[in-house]
Write a protein that holds these residues in place. Structure first.
Motif, short mmCIF file in Angstrom:
data_model
loop_
_atom_site.label_atom_id
_atom_site.label_comp_id
_atom_site.label_asym_id
_atom_site.label_seq_id
_atom_site.Cartn_x
_atom_site.Cartn_y
_atom_site.Cartn_z
N PRO A 6 1.94 17.23 0.10
CA PRO A 6 2.26 16.34 1.25
C PRO A 6 2.32 14.93 1.08
N LYS A 7 3.17 14.24 2.06
CA LYS A 7 3.14 12.71 1.99
C LYS A 7 2.05 12.09 1.96
N HIS B 204 -2.34 6.49 -0.92
CA HIS B 204 -2.91 6.77 0.30
C HIS B 204 -4.27 7.50 -0.22
N MET B 205 -4.61 8.13 -1.11
CA MET B 205 -5.74 8.64 -1.47
C MET B 205 -6.74 7.43 -1.78
N PHE C 237 -11.37 4.17 -0.29
CA PHE C 237 -11.88 2.81 0.13
C PHE C 237 -12.48 2.99 1.39
N VAL C 238 -11.61 3.46 2.43
CA VAL C 238 -12.16 3.56 3.79
C VAL C 238 -13.66 4.41 3.73
#
Length: 54
Positions: A23-24, A30-31, A36-37
């Motif tokens: 998936p996008k 994004h990972m 980091f978040v």
């Protein structure tokens, strides 16, 4: 079999061997951002817990 049918079979085999499409939102950058978040949130939670102890 004619060439058109052979090409179609080959294309289907290649598509199948590629496996499930990712998936996008699971793309590598994004990972990294999500990691980091997550680290930031865990650090904030630990700080809050340490602050509540004192």
């Amino acid at each position: 079999m004619d060439l058109k049918t052979l090409n179609r079979i080959d294309k289907l085999r290649r598509l199948k061997s590629r496996g499930p499409k990712t998936p996008k939102w699971l793309k590598p950058y994004h990972m990294l951002f999500m990691a980091f978040v997550l680290v930031f949130l865990l650090g904030a939670c630990i700080k809050i817990l340490q602050y509540n102890d004192n």
